[in-house]
Design a protein around this motif. Structure first.
Motif, PDB file in Angstrom:
ATOM      1  N   TRP A 164       0.902  -1.255  -0.247  1.00 11.76           N
ATOM      2  CA  TRP A 164       0.364   0.128   0.211  1.00 11.76           C
ATOM      3  C   TRP A 164       0.884   1.211   0.118  1.00 11.76           C
ATOM      4  CZ3 TRP A 164      -5.106  -0.168  -0.618  1.00 11.76           C
ATOM      5  CH2 TRP A 164      -5.525  -1.667  -0.713  1.00 11.76           C
ATOM      6  N   VAL A 165       0.191   2.246  -0.613  1.00 13.63           N
ATOM      7  CA  VAL A 165       1.779   2.952  -0.825  1.00 13.63           C
ATOM      8  C   VAL A 165       0.521   4.113  -0.946  1.00 13.63           C
ATOM      9  CG1 VAL A 165       2.763   4.356  -2.730  1.00 13.63           C
ATOM     10  CG2 VAL A 165       3.007   2.155  -2.694  1.00 13.63           C
ATOM     11  N   LEU A 166       1.238   5.535   0.161  1.00 16.75           N
ATOM     12  CA  LEU A 166       0.425   6.556  -0.011  1.00 16.75           C
ATOM     13  C   LEU A 166       0.235   7.583  -1.158  1.00 16.75           C
ATOM     14  CD1 LEU A 166       2.234   7.969   3.251  1.00 16.75           C
ATOM     15  CD2 LEU A 166       0.106   7.284   3.180  1.00 16.75           C
ATOM     16  N   ALA A 167      -1.316   8.152  -1.280  1.00 15.89           N
ATOM     17  CA  ALA A 167      -1.824   8.524  -1.808  1.00 15.89           C
ATOM     18  C   ALA A 167      -1.461  10.060  -1.880  1.00 15.89           C
ATOM     19  CB  ALA A 167      -3.117   8.871  -2.635  1.00 15.89           C
ATOM     20  N   GLY A 168      -1.552  10.468  -1.133  1.00 21.72           N
ATOM     21  CA  GLY A 168      -0.514  11.697  -0.810  1.00 21.72           C
ATOM     22  C   GLY A 168       0.215  11.905   0.901  1.00 21.72           C
ATOM     23  N   ASN A 169       0.080  13.170   0.893  1.00 22.40           N
ATOM     24  CA  ASN A 169       1.508  13.426   2.285  1.00 22.40           C
ATOM     25  C   ASN A 169       0.002  12.799   4.278  1.00 22.40           C
ATOM     26  OD1 ASN A 169       3.492  14.182   0.845  1.00 22.40           O
ATOM     27  ND2 ASN A 169       3.040  16.497   0.793  1.00 22.40           N
ATOM     28  N   VAL A 170       0.666  12.555   4.652  1.00 22.52           N
ATOM     29  CA  VAL A 170       0.021  12.635   5.871  1.00 22.52           C
ATOM     30  C   VAL A 170       0.732  13.194   7.100  1.00 22.52           C
ATOM     31  CG1 VAL A 170      -0.554  10.889   7.379  1.00 22.52           C
ATOM     32  CG2 VAL A 170      -0.825  10.294   4.435  1.00 22.52           C
ATOM     33  N   ALA A 171      -0.099  14.193   7.456  1.00 17.52           N
ATOM     34  CA  ALA A 171       1.029  14.473   9.157  1.00 17.52           C
ATOM     35  C   ALA A 171       0.612  13.846  10.137  1.00 17.52           C
ATOM     36  CB  ALA A 171       0.125  15.693   9.062  1.00 17.52           C
TER      37      ALA A 171
ATOM     38  N   GLU B  17      -2.348  12.016  12.129  1.00 17.44           N
ATOM     39  CA  GLU B  17      -3.376  11.830  12.127  1.00 17.44           C
ATOM     40  C   GLU B  17      -3.612   9.767  11.928  1.00 17.44           C
ATOM     41  OE1 GLU B  17      -4.955  12.354   7.288  1.00 17.44           O
ATOM     42  OE2 GLU B  17      -3.115  13.561   7.951  1.00 17.44           O
ATOM     43  N   VAL B  18      -4.986  10.351  11.789  1.00 15.28           N
ATOM     44  CA  VAL B  18      -5.617   8.426  11.604  1.00 15.28           C
ATOM     45  C   VAL B  18      -5.721   8.143  10.174  1.00 15.28           C
ATOM     46  CG1 VAL B  18      -7.260   7.322  12.042  1.00 15.28           C
ATOM     47  CG2 VAL B  18      -6.585   8.808  13.675  1.00 15.28           C
TER      48      VAL B  18
ATOM     49  N   LEU C 121      -4.964   3.133  11.960  1.00 18.30           N
ATOM     50  CA  LEU C 121      -4.266   3.566  12.929  1.00 18.30           C
ATOM     51  C   LEU C 121      -3.362   4.865  12.562  1.00 18.30           C
ATOM     52  CD1 LEU C 121      -1.774   0.058  12.914  1.00 18.30           C
ATOM     53  CD2 LEU C 121      -3.179   0.727  13.976  1.00 18.30           C
ATOM     54  N   ILE C 122      -2.332   5.653  12.984  1.00 18.36           N
ATOM     55  CA  ILE C 122      -2.190   6.874  13.756  1.00 18.36           C
ATOM     56  C   ILE C 122      -0.726   7.002  13.035  1.00 18.36           C
ATOM     57  CG2 ILE C 122      -1.536   8.528  15.517  1.00 18.36           C
ATOM     58  CD1 ILE C 122      -3.172   7.793  16.801  1.00 18.36           C
ATOM     59  N   ALA C 123      -0.142   7.955  11.994  1.00 16.48           N
ATOM     60  CA  ALA C 123       0.884   7.935  11.611  1.00 16.48           C
ATOM     61  C   ALA C 123       1.828   8.482  12.654  1.00 16.48           C
ATOM     62  CB  ALA C 123       0.893   9.220  10.072  1.00 16.48           C
ATOM     63  N   THR C 124       3.653   8.280  13.169  1.00 15.49           N
ATOM     64  CA  THR C 124       3.993   8.293  13.577  1.00 15.49           C
ATOM     65  C   THR C 124       5.003   9.348  13.712  1.00 15.49           C
ATOM     66  OG1 THR C 124       5.526   6.283  12.937  1.00 15.49           O
ATOM     67  CG2 THR C 124       4.496   5.707  14.658  1.00 15.49           C
ATOM     68  N   ARG C 125       4.806   9.919  12.057  1.00 14.51           N
ATOM     69  CA  ARG C 125       5.993  11.082  11.604  1.00 14.51           C
ATOM     70  C   ARG C 125       5.194  11.167  10.171  1.00 14.51           C
ATOM     71  NH1 ARG C 125       9.283   6.255  10.216  1.00 14.51           N
ATOM     72  NH2 ARG C 125       9.239   5.632   7.381  1.00 14.51           N
ATOM     73  N   PRO C 126       6.250  12.708   9.880  1.00  6.70           N
ATOM     74  CA  PRO C 126       5.115  13.126   8.740  1.00  6.70           C
ATOM     75  C   PRO C 126       5.643  11.895   7.769  1.00  6.70           C
ATOM     76  CG  PRO C 126       6.782  14.673   9.667  1.00  6.70           C
ATOM     77  CD  PRO C 126       6.778  13.581  10.646  1.00  6.70           C
TER      78      PRO C 126
ATOM     79  N   ARG D 113       1.284   3.267  14.199  1.00  5.54           N
ATOM     80  CA  ARG D 113       1.600   3.041  15.596  1.00  5.54           C
ATOM     81  C   ARG D 113      -0.772   2.877  16.063  1.00  5.54           C
ATOM     82  NH1 ARG D 113      -0.287   5.816  19.492  1.00  5.54           N
ATOM     83  NH2 ARG D 113      -0.278   8.255  19.056  1.00  5.54           N
ATOM     84  N   ALA D 114      -0.498   1.656  16.594  1.00  9.04           N
ATOM     85  CA  ALA D 114      -1.940   1.602  17.593  1.00  9.04           C
ATOM     86  C   ALA D 114      -2.628   2.838  18.135  1.00  9.04           C
ATOM     87  CB  ALA D 114      -2.361   0.327  17.943  1.00  9.04           C
ATOM     88  N   PRO D 115      -3.671   3.409  18.109  1.00 10.40           N
ATOM     89  CA  PRO D 115      -4.345   5.035  18.952  1.00 10.40           C
ATOM     90  C   PRO D 115      -4.599   4.305  20.612  1.00 10.40           C
ATOM     91  CG  PRO D 115      -6.468   3.698  17.247  1.00 10.40           C
ATOM     92  CD  PRO D 115      -4.952   2.853  16.812  1.00 10.40           C
ATOM     93  N   ASP D 116      -4.170   5.298  21.041  1.00  9.95           N
ATOM     94  CA  ASP D 116      -3.862   5.462  22.078  1.00  9.95           C
ATOM     95  C   ASP D 116      -5.757   5.431  22.417  1.00  9.95           C
ATOM     96  OD1 ASP D 116      -1.510   5.742  22.442  1.00  9.95           O
ATOM     97  OD2 ASP D 116      -1.789   8.658  22.985  1.00  9.95           O
TER      98      ASP D 116
END
Length: 248
Positions: free
Chosen positions: A127-134, A137-138, A168-173, A186-189
């Protein structure tokens, strides 16, 4: 007064040095050519061993298309003749990404051992990112598209199953075009630091349920510490429902 012989001119000295260099190069050319051919033969031995080994390991469930490229030995190496060269995988190395292959002489007047640089690529669906993710961000299903990528391009494992990354949540940009890997999400808190949590303490033949206060935020699968009502601190793993399972 006797006439002293004249010293050779700079041009004459330069010519003599040039002829000497050309003569030396001509004398060394056969040896250099033989050494280059030996290096090519060693690379060919490594290539054949790699192709055979990778073909034998491609019986698994992963639909990976393997490609391997073999580098060259240091041209400065001077190896003694060898009747049989044995390829092997060095300890700690694996046929994945940029690595190395060992070649050792097992039948020759002088035993030697060298390492050949290799690059192993493993192309498969991801799976390849279609756009930037902050960062933070979930991820949703619209954030990535399926494509073929080189799984071995980075050490971290690919996240191939969409159920393993949606929510899941992005651990970095993250940047568009990146393949999703396990160290990117990572999994959400399930609770925050200071939140009341349910604790199940497991022991030999029994289980006790109590409550405590989380000392840090916790997500599913994480190890956290919890302060119990009596002040005792226990450590445990966060379960899917937010319960902390501890063992005594």
């Amino acid at each position: 007064m006797p006439h002293s012989p004249s010293r050779p001119s700079r041009a004459a000295r330069a010519r003599r040095l040039l002829w000497a260099a050309l003569a030396l190069a001509a004398a060394l050319a056969p040896a250099a050519r033989a050494q280059g051919e030996a290096g090519q033969e060693l690379s060919a031995i490594g290539q054949r061993w790699l192709d055979k080994t990778l073909a034998q390991t491609q019986g698994g469930a992963l639909p990976l298309r393997m490609e391997v490229s073999v580098g060259a030995l240091d041209p400065r190496l001077r190896l003694a003749p060898c009747a049989r060269v044995e390829p092997y995988l060095p300890a700690g190395a694996r046929l994945w990404g940029r690595t190395r292959l060992g070649l050792r002489c097992v039948d020759g007047p002088t035993r030697w051992n060298v390492f050949l640089p290799i690059t192993v690529k493993a192309f498969g669906p991801a799976w390849v990112l279609a756009g930037n993710v902050a960062s933070g961000e979930v991820l949703s299903e619209a954030d990535a598209v399926e494509a073929e990528v080189d799984w071995a391009a980075e050490p971290a494992a690919i996240v191939a199953n969409p159920q393993a990354w949606v929510g899941l949540i992005a651990t970095r940009p993250l940047a568009a075009g990146q393949a999703l890997r396990q160290n990117m999400v990572r999994a959400p808190d399930l609770f925050k630091a200071g939140s009341p949590v349910r604790v199940v303490v497991q022991g030999p033949g029994y289980a006790v349920t109590s409550s405590g206060q989380a000392m840090s935020a916790g997500a599913q699968g994480q190890n956290v510490r919890v302060r119990m009502a009596n002040g005792r601190i226990v450590a445990g793993i966060v379960l899917e429902d937010g319960t902390v399972e501890a063992a005594l």
